[in-house]
Design a protein around this motif. Structure first.
Motif, PDB file in Angstrom:
ATOM      1  N   SER A 381      12.322  -9.557  -9.799  1.00  0.00           N
ATOM      2  CA  SER A 381      12.499 -10.480  -8.679  1.00  0.00           C
ATOM      3  C   SER A 381      12.374 -11.944  -9.082  1.00  0.00           C
ATOM      4  O   SER A 381      12.473 -12.827  -8.223  1.00  0.00           O
ATOM      5  N   SER A 382      12.113 -12.215 -10.372  1.00  0.00           N
ATOM      6  CA  SER A 382      11.919 -13.597 -10.812  1.00  0.00           C
ATOM      7  C   SER A 382      13.224 -14.370 -10.710  1.00  0.00           C
ATOM      8  O   SER A 382      14.296 -13.855 -11.057  1.00  0.00           O
ATOM      9  N   PRO A 383      13.153 -15.621 -10.234  1.00  0.00           N
ATOM     10  CA  PRO A 383      14.365 -16.434 -10.127  1.00  0.00           C
ATOM     11  C   PRO A 383      14.843 -16.872 -11.502  1.00  0.00           C
ATOM     12  O   PRO A 383      14.132 -16.728 -12.504  1.00  0.00           O
ATOM     13  N   PRO A 384      16.064 -17.412 -11.572  1.00  0.00           N
ATOM     14  CA  PRO A 384      16.548 -17.911 -12.869  1.00  0.00           C
ATOM     15  C   PRO A 384      15.584 -18.957 -13.452  1.00  0.00           C
ATOM     16  O   PRO A 384      14.985 -19.751 -12.723  1.00  0.00           O
ATOM     17  N   GLY A 385      15.443 -18.950 -14.773  1.00  0.00           N
ATOM     18  CA  GLY A 385      14.557 -19.897 -15.453  1.00  0.00           C
ATOM     19  C   GLY A 385      14.165 -19.387 -16.829  1.00  0.00           C
ATOM     20  O   GLY A 385      14.691 -18.380 -17.327  1.00  0.00           O
ATOM     21  N   ARG A 386      13.202 -20.079 -17.435  1.00  0.00           N
ATOM     22  CA  ARG A 386      12.717 -19.740 -18.782  1.00  0.00           C
ATOM     23  C   ARG A 386      11.271 -19.282 -18.662  1.00  0.00           C
ATOM     24  O   ARG A 386      10.434 -19.987 -18.089  1.00  0.00           O
ATOM     25  N   TYR A 387      10.964 -18.124 -19.207  1.00  0.00           N
ATOM     26  CA  TYR A 387       9.637 -17.531 -19.102  1.00  0.00           C
ATOM     27  C   TYR A 387       9.104 -17.241 -20.509  1.00  0.00           C
ATOM     28  O   TYR A 387       9.873 -16.842 -21.399  1.00  0.00           O
ATOM     29  N   PRO A 388       7.793 -17.443 -20.707  1.00  0.00           N
ATOM     30  CA  PRO A 388       7.242 -17.202 -22.053  1.00  0.00           C
ATOM     31  C   PRO A 388       7.171 -15.715 -22.382  1.00  0.00           C
ATOM     32  O   PRO A 388       6.943 -14.876 -21.499  1.00  0.00           O
ATOM     33  N   ILE A 389       7.356 -15.425 -23.685  1.00  0.00           N
ATOM     34  CA  ILE A 389       7.126 -14.082 -24.227  1.00  0.00           C
ATOM     35  C   ILE A 389       5.948 -14.203 -25.189  1.00  0.00           C
ATOM     36  O   ILE A 389       6.008 -14.952 -26.162  1.00  0.00           O
ATOM     37  N   THR A 390       4.873 -13.510 -24.904  1.00  0.00           N
ATOM     38  CA  THR A 390       3.668 -13.588 -25.736  1.00  0.00           C
ATOM     39  C   THR A 390       3.372 -12.229 -26.339  1.00  0.00           C
ATOM     40  O   THR A 390       3.631 -11.188 -25.721  1.00  0.00           O
ATOM     41  N   CYS A 391       2.836 -12.265 -27.554  1.00  0.00           N
ATOM     42  CA  CYS A 391       2.502 -11.041 -28.287  1.00  0.00           C
ATOM     43  C   CYS A 391       1.026 -11.036 -28.633  1.00  0.00           C
ATOM     44  O   CYS A 391       0.408 -12.102 -28.836  1.00  0.00           O
ATOM     45  N   ALA A 392       0.429  -9.861 -28.740  1.00  0.00           N
ATOM     46  CA  ALA A 392      -0.992  -9.713 -29.065  1.00  0.00           C
ATOM     47  C   ALA A 392      -1.230  -8.267 -29.480  1.00  0.00           C
ATOM     48  O   ALA A 392      -0.297  -7.462 -29.576  1.00  0.00           O
TER      49      ALA A 392
END
Length: 708
Positions: A381-392
Motif C-alpha cells: 500500500s506504500s505510495p510511490p517513492g524511495r524507501y531504504p533497504i537495510t540488512c542485519a
C-alpha cells in the motif's frame, strides 16, 4: 705453557729439625724447563727465589744425604740471590728452638736464569703443632659453590669467618693462580675464558684437624662453573595494530655482552593468545649484525604475547629470551551493501539481498555468525517513492561489519498507461486511453478483435481493444485504430560493467517497436550525485543510436584510484517518433577504468637494496589483487632510488627487474590470475626527490598497471 707458582700448606710439629716443604709439588712447571741454577744450567732453567721470609723459623735446602735433611741455608730476600736446592722443588723449614707452635708463612716466586721473576708470587702457610705424635691435617672449607658470569665466576663457601682461605681454580686439571682470602667467605675470579669449565677448590689454611676430629668440612667437594657471555633478545612489532587477515611482521635482535655472535643462528618466535594458548610460531634467521625477522599469519582478532628464544650453539654464550606483550590484531573491515531494487505500486517486493565486500583469508559468508536478512518498511500500500533497504543479522569477532542501506524505488504508472512491471520498464495496460494499448511483451499474445497483438509484441486492433503479451519485462503492445504505431520499449544493449576509455563511456540506446527520435543518458554515483551526462539524436528512422557520456573530472579521479571500480546508476530516457510515448530504463552498473596505473601507499614498498617487500608494501599488493575487477592483463614495473645519480647501472636495472617480478608474484599468490608482464623502470619516473631519506624510501617501489 708459562710456569705458575701455586701456594702451599704444610703441617709439622714443635721442635722439629726439618719440616719438609714440597713447594714445587703443585706448581705448573713445564717438563722441558728444569728447576736448577747450576753454573752450567741452560737458559730455560727455572729457580725459586724467596720474596718474604718466615718469621718464626728458617729455610734450608733439603739434603737427603744428611740425617736431619738440612742442607745449605736459603738466602733471604735482602740478599737477592735465588735458591739452589740440591733436591729441586723441596725445602726444609726449621722452627725456632724456643718451641714455637702456631702459623708461620713465607712467599716465593719463580725466576729464570737471569733472575727475572716469572708470574706472581705464591704463599706457603706453615702450621706447627705443639703436641708431638698427633695426627694433623688441614681443614677444608665446606659447601663450596661457584656461579658463572661473563668471563668470570663468583665462588662462595662456608667456614670460620675469621679464618684465612686459599682459593685455587683449575682448568683442564691444571692449577691456575691462587688467591688468598682473609676473613671473607667469597671471591670473584675475572679474566676467565667463556665456554671453559673451571673447578674451584677452597682450603682453610688456619683450620687444623687433630686425630681426625675436624667435622664434616674436610669432605666438601670443589665447585665447577662455566662462564658464558650474557645474551639479550629484543622483539619488535609494528606500532600500528594490524588487521585480521594481515601478516604480523616480527623484528628480532640478539646481542651478547662479550665475544662475537655465532653465525647461522635463528630466534624461535612463539605467539600466544588469551590464556597463554599457542597461536602460531615462526623462525627468524639472524644476519651478521644479529638482526632478523619473520612473519606470522593466521592470527584472529585479539591481543597476543610474543616470546623469542635464542638457543646458544656454544657454551661460551648463554641462552637468550625476549618477551613482547600486548600486540593487537584488530578486526578487518567488512561492508554489507544492500542491493537497490524497484517495483510498481501495488506489486510485491522483489527479492532483497546484499553484496558483501572485504572478506580476507579466503573467508566467505559461512565465516559469519547468524543469517543475513534484508528488509524495507515499504509494503503493497506504500505510495510511490524511495524507501531504504537495510540488512542485519550477521556478526563475527574477526570483522568490523558496516551495514550500508540500499534503496527500493516504488514507481507510479505514467499518465495514459496502467501499472508498470516489476522492473519499472513495462508499459501501460491501455485502460486509460482507448487508442494506446499496453501489456507485457513476450511469447504469448492476448487480444480481442481482429488485428490483436502478434508474437513479437506488436499489435493492431479495433478501436479501444486491448492487446499485449508477456516476455519477462520488456513491454510493447498495441491497441486503437487499425494501422497506428504501438508504444516503444528500450532494449538493454550492455552488461553490468562499463569500461571507461579516455574519460568517457559509450552506451547503446535502442528501441523495440518504434523508430528512435532522441536518447538521453545520465550517470549517477552510488550516493545519487550526477557524474556524467550525454545525449544523441537518431536520423532516418533508425531504431538505435550510440550515446557518449563523459565523466566529470572528480568522478574520473576517484575511478582511476580504485581497482574495484565505482558503483553507479545508469538512467536512459528515449523518445520515439510518430507519436509513441517515452521509454525509460534505470539499471545499476559498475564503472571500470580501461587502463589505470597504481603506485601504492606513501611509504616504501621494498627494503633498501633488495627485492624483499616491506609489510606495508605486501599488504597493498595483496589488497590490490583481491579488489581488482575485470582485469585482462597486468604490468608490474620496478623502481629504485637514485642515490648515486640518475645514470642507470646494471645493478639498478637488475634490482628494478627483481622488484617487478616480486610484485607480480605477490599479486598472483593473492589470487590475481590475469597474464602479467614484468618490466624494469630503474631510476626513471621517481615519485619523490632522492635527496632525503623520505624521498628515497618512496622511490623503493613498484607500480601496477591494470588493463581491461
Amino acid at each position: 705453557m708459562a710456569p705458575i707458582a701455586v701456594g702451599d700448606a704444610v703441617v709439622g710439629y714443635e721442635g722439629s729439625a726439618c719440616i719438609a716443604v714440597p713447594w714445587a709439588a703443585n706448581d705448573a712447571l713445564p717438563a722441558d724447563r728444569p728447576v736448577t741454577v747450576a753454573s752450567d744450567a741452560p737458559p730455560e732453567a727455572i729457580a725459586m727465589r724467596l720474596e718474604t721470609s718466615p718469621t718464626h723459623g728458617r729455610l734450608f735446602a733439603f739434603d737427603p744425604a744428611q740425617a736431619d735433611g738440612i742442607g745449605a741455608p736459603i738466602p733471604r730476600p735482602t740478599e737477592g740471590e735465588p735458591a739452589a736446592p740440591t733436591d729441586a722443588g723441596v725445602l726444609c723449614y726449621q722452627p725456632n728452638l724456643r718451641f714455637f707452635h702456631g702459623v708461620d708463612t713465607f712467599s716465593y716466586a719463580l725466576v729464570d736464569a737471569d733472575g727475572d721473576r716469572i708470574g706472581a708470587a705464591a704463599q706457603v702457610d706453615l702450621r706447627v703443632a705443639d703436641v708431638p705424635g698427633e695426627t694433623v691435617s688441614w681443614q677444608v672449607a665446606s659447601a663450596v659453590t661457584a656461579v658463572a658470569g661473563d668471563r668470570s665466576a663468583t665462588v662462595a663457601w662456608s667456614g670460620d669467618p675469621s679464618s684465612t682461605y686459599v682459593v685455587t681454580p683449575y682448568r683442564d686439571g691444571m692449577p691456575q693462580a691462587s688467591t688468598t682470602i682473609v676473613a671473607e667467605r667469597g671471591a670473584t675470579f675475572s679474566g676467565l675464558d667463556n665456554g671453559v669449565a673451571y673447578t674451584f677448590s677452597v682450603q682453610d689454611v688456619l683450620g687444623l684437624c687433630v686425630n681426625g676430629s675436624c667435622g664434616p668440612s674436610q669432605s666438601a667437594a670443589p665447585a665447577v662453573a662455566t662462564p658464558a657471555a650474557a645474551t639479550t633478545v629484543s622483539l619488535a612489532a609494528p606500532r600500528a595494530p594490524i588487521r585480521y587477515g594481515e601478516r604480523l611482521a616480527v623484528e628480532v635482535a640478539v646481542a651478547v655482552s662479550s665475544g662475537v655472535l655465532p653465525t647461522a643462528t635463528a630466534v624461535a618466535v612463539a605467539v600466544s593468545g588469551p590464556g597463554g594458548m599457542l597461536a602460531s610460531t615462526c623462525e627468524a634467521p639472524l644476519g651478521a649484525d644479529g638482526e632478523g625477522g619473520c612473519e606470522v599469519d593466521g592470527l584472529h582478532a585479539g591481543a597476543y604475547d610474543l616470546e623469542g628464544r635464542w638457543p646458544s650453539p656454544s657454551a661460551a654464550f648463554g641462552d637468550g629470551l625476549g618477551v613482547l606483550s600486548g600486540v593487537v590484531v584488530q578486526p578487518a573491515p567488512l561492508r554489507v551493501i544492500a542491493r537497490d531494487a524497484s517495483r510498481a505500486v501495488g506489486a510485491p517486493d522483489p527479492p532483497l539481498d546484499a553484496v558483501v565486500e572485504g572478506f580476507v583469508a579466503g573467508d566467505g559468508l559461512d565465516r559469519l555468525d547468524g543469517s543475513l536478512r534484508c528488509t524495507t518498511p515499504a509494503d503493497a500500500s506504500s505510495p510511490p517513492g524511495r524507501y531504504p533497504i537495510t540488512c542485519a543479522g550477521v556478526s563475527s569477532p574477526d570483522y568490523a561489519i558496516a551495514f550500508e542501506a540500499g534503496t527500493l524505488t516504488v514507481t507510479a504508472p505514467e499518465p495514459g498507461g496502467g501499472g508498470g512491471g516489476a522492473d519499472g520498464d513495462s508499459e501501460g495496460d491501455g485502460r486509460d486511453r482507448p487508442d494506446d494499448g499496453g501489456g507485457r511483451a513476450g511469447d504469448r499474445s492476448a487480444g480481442g478483435d481482429p488485428g490483436s497483438g502478434g508474437a513479437d509484441g506488436r499489435a493492431n486492433g479495433a478501436p479501444g481493444a486491448g492487446g499485449g503479451s508477456a516476455d519477462g519485462g520488456e513491454a510493447a503492445g498495441g491497441a486503437g485504430a487499425p494501422g497506428r504505431t504501438a508504444a516503444a520499449r528500450l532494449e538493454r544493449t550492455f552488461g553490468g560493467r562499463l569500461v571507461v576509455r579516455r574519460g568517457a563511456v559509450r552506451i547503446g540506446c535502442r528501441l523495440r517497436g518504434a523508430p528512435l527520435r532522441r536518447c538521453v543518458v545520465a550517470l549517477e554515483g552510488a550516493d545519487g550525485a550526477p557524474i556524467g551526462r550525454g545525449r544523441s539524436a537518431a536520423h532516418g528512422g533508425a531504431r538505435g543510436v550510440a550515446v557518449t557520456v563523459r565523466l566529470r573530472q572528480a568522478a574520473l579521479r576517484r575511478l582511476l584510484a580504485d581497482p574495484a571500480g565505482q558503483r553507479a546508476r545508469l538512467r536512459i530516457v528515449a523518445r520515439a517518433r510518430g507519436g509513441a510515448r517515452t521509454a525509460r530504463m534505470t539499471v545499476p552498473i559498475r564503472l571500470l577504468a580501461a587502463r589505470q596505473t597504481l603506485s601504492g601507499p606513501r611509504a616504501a614498498i621494498f627494503e633498501p637494496d633488495t627485492a624483499r617487500p616491506t609489510a606495508a608494501g605486501r599488504r597493498w599488493l595483496e589488497s590490490l589483487a583481491r579488489r581488482a575487477v575485470g582485469v585482462r592483463r597486468v604490468v608490474c614495473a620496478g623502481h629504485v632510488a637514485s642515490v648515486a645519480g640518475p645514470r642507470e647501472t646494471p645493478f639498478s636495472l637488475a634490482l628494478a627487474r627483481d622488484r617487478a617480478v616480486a610484485a607480480c608474484a605477490i599479486l598472483r599468490a593473492a589470487g590475481l590470475t590475469a597474464p602479467a608482464t614484468e618490466t624494469p623502470r630503474g631510476k626513471r619516473n621517481p615519485r619523490a626527490s632522492d635527496r632525503t631519506a623520505r624521498g628515497r624510501a618512496l622511490n623503493r617501489r613498484a607500480t601496477v598497471t591494470l588493463i581491461r
